[in-house]
Design an enzyme around this catalytic site. Structure first.
Site, PDB file in Angstrom:
ATOM      1  CB  THR A 113      -0.929  -0.001   1.227  1.00 55.41           C
ATOM      2  OG1 THR A 113      -1.703  -1.202   1.236  1.00 55.41           O
ATOM      3  CG2 THR A 113      -1.849   1.193   1.214  1.00 55.41           C
ATOM      4  CD  GLN A 142      -4.644  -3.141   0.258  1.00 60.04           C
ATOM      5  OE1 GLN A 142      -4.322  -3.681  -0.792  1.00 60.04           O
ATOM      6  NE2 GLN A 142      -4.671  -3.796   1.409  1.00 60.04           N
ATOM      7  CD  GLN A 164      -8.759  -2.166   0.149  1.00 60.44           C
ATOM      8  OE1 GLN A 164      -9.020  -2.854  -0.825  1.00 60.44           O
ATOM      9  NE2 GLN A 164      -8.340  -2.676   1.298  1.00 60.44           N
ATOM     10  CG  ASP A 165      -6.274   1.546   1.978  1.00 57.54           C
ATOM     11  OD1 ASP A 165      -7.362   1.409   2.559  1.00 57.54           O
ATOM     12  OD2 ASP A 165      -5.324   0.782   2.136  1.00 57.54           O
ATOM     13  CG  ASP A 186     -10.320   0.439   5.945  1.00 60.74           C
ATOM     14  OD1 ASP A 186     -11.398   0.516   6.567  1.00 60.74           O
ATOM     15  OD2 ASP A 186      -9.623  -0.594   5.922  1.00 60.74           O
ATOM     16  NE  ARG A 241     -12.008  -1.827   8.253  1.00 60.36           N
ATOM     17  CZ  ARG A 241     -11.821  -2.961   7.591  1.00 60.36           C
ATOM     18  NH1 ARG A 241     -12.342  -4.101   8.052  1.00 60.36           N
ATOM     19  NH2 ARG A 241     -11.126  -2.988   6.466  1.00 60.36           N
ATOM     20  CD1 TRP A 243      -4.763  -0.889  10.548  1.00 57.81           C
ATOM     21  CD2 TRP A 243      -4.106   1.138   9.901  1.00 57.81           C
ATOM     22  NE1 TRP A 243      -3.603  -1.052   9.834  1.00 57.81           N
ATOM     23  CE2 TRP A 243      -3.172   0.186   9.429  1.00 57.81           C
ATOM     24  CE3 TRP A 243      -3.906   2.488   9.616  1.00 57.81           C
ATOM     25  CZ2 TRP A 243      -2.049   0.547   8.686  1.00 57.81           C
ATOM     26  CZ3 TRP A 243      -2.790   2.846   8.863  1.00 57.81           C
ATOM     27  CH2 TRP A 243      -1.872   1.891   8.418  1.00 57.81           C
TER      28      TRP A 243
END
Length: 326
Positions: A113, A142, A164-165, A186, A241, A243
């Site tokens: 990532t 990611q 994602q990300d 996320d 959430r 991490w």
């Protein structure tokens, strides 16, 4: 008789001086244009040509980016952080690339990532305005649009596009104002302290908006104030959430569509995180605002708590940084 500057009254003098100062402050040092009408056709080239300015009182180098799509990866080194990048228009001034975590690196292994950002900012004191920062890899892995490692970073009227990300606020203090941010899983994550004012968060698919990794003992993580949350039809997305187990995320006066499920928050399968996270809301509105159904481990906020959650108080730090006066 023709009136000259020497005969202008004091108020007129003050007005003319203010206009002259504003024009001087906003005049770019260099122009980037995809069509070749500026000094550079690449934003990276313009950033690499900026003087080494690291002091808080050094003049900020101003780069104006004309409309166009610039397919390139950007790296802002620490010694060149004191830069303002101003796009001509956020919808049509686009910096994009498609690097993602599953691509093989020189060793043949996936790059992961942290090596995917379209824009990676190491320098302090940078400002971005009226521009789109995107990772176009899509639903493959990611893929960061932005990795923010510098301190005192400001983003105004920007669009952040990813899956994602989308945004890694990795460390430092960051301020986002009137921005549009979209993603799936996320899509705002990391250990920095970040303040989001009047931002629009759009969820592309079932997932999670935030995944804070706030270090233990840090007073503030993410604060979203006067924001709006929407989603594609039928999508359900949690506010956050953890991490890491000391994640801190707060939503103030945010309009939430039905994309937010009644529980609101998810513990990432870590029941121990319920004791250490700080997840809170105040004044949520809309179909997704459901305080009675929220998970029981969210924290209460009083009116006094909320009054203290201003950008200046959250981001000030030991140097009393005010993002309104960067």
């Amino acid at each position: 008789m023709t009136r000259t500057w020497l005969h202008l009254p004091a108020l007129a003098w003050a007005f003319l001086i203010a206009i002259s100062t504003l024009r001087a402050a906003s005049a770019p040092d260099v122009i980037v244009a995809a069509d070749g009408s500026g000094k550079y056709t690449s934003l990276q080239d313009a950033i690499s040509a900026a003087p080494m300015r690291t002091g808080r009182n050094d003049p900020r180098w101003v780069i104006f980016v004309k409309r166009g799509t610039y397919r390139e990866r950007i790296y802002v080194q620490r010694e060149r952080g004191n830069i303002l990048v101003r796009g001509e228009d956020a919808a049509t001034t686009i910096i994009t690339y498609d690097q993602h975590a599953n691509l093989p690196g020189p060793d043949g292994k996936p790059i992961a990532t942290y090596r995917t950002p379209t824009v990676h900012i190491d320098g302090d004191g940078m400002i971005w305005e009226n521009i789109t920062l995107a990772n176009s890899a899509g639903p493959v892995a990611q893929a960061l649009a932005v990795r923010a490692d510098g301190d005192r970073l400001v983003f105004r009227r920007c669009r952040f596009l990813g899956w994602q990300d989308t945004i890694l606020v990795n460390r430092g203090r960051h301020y986002f104002e009137d921005c549009y941010i979209e993603g799936h899983v996320d899509f705002i994550f990391g250990g920095a302290t970040a303040y989001f004012s009047r931002c629009h968060l759009h969820c592309l698919k079932d997932g999670y908006i935030t995944a804070a990794s706030t270090p233990d003992g840090t007073q503030h993580g993410y604060v979203f104030a006067d924001c709006r949350i929407t989603g594609a039809e039928g999508v359900k997305a949690y506010l956050g959430r953890p991490w890491r187990n000391f994640a801190r995320t707060i939503f103030l006066r945010t309009e939430m569509s039905s994309v937010i499920p009644p529980a609101g928050w998810d513990n990432w399968g870590k029941s121990d995180a319920e004791r250490t996270t700080f997840y809170a809301e105040f004044g949520s509105t809309g179909p997704g605002a459901n305080p009675a159904a929220r998970v029981p481990w969210t924290k209460p906020l009083s009116a006094a708590d909320v009054a203290a959650l201003t950008p200046q108080r959250v981001l000030g730090g030991a140097d009393r940084w005010d993002p309104a006066k960067p």
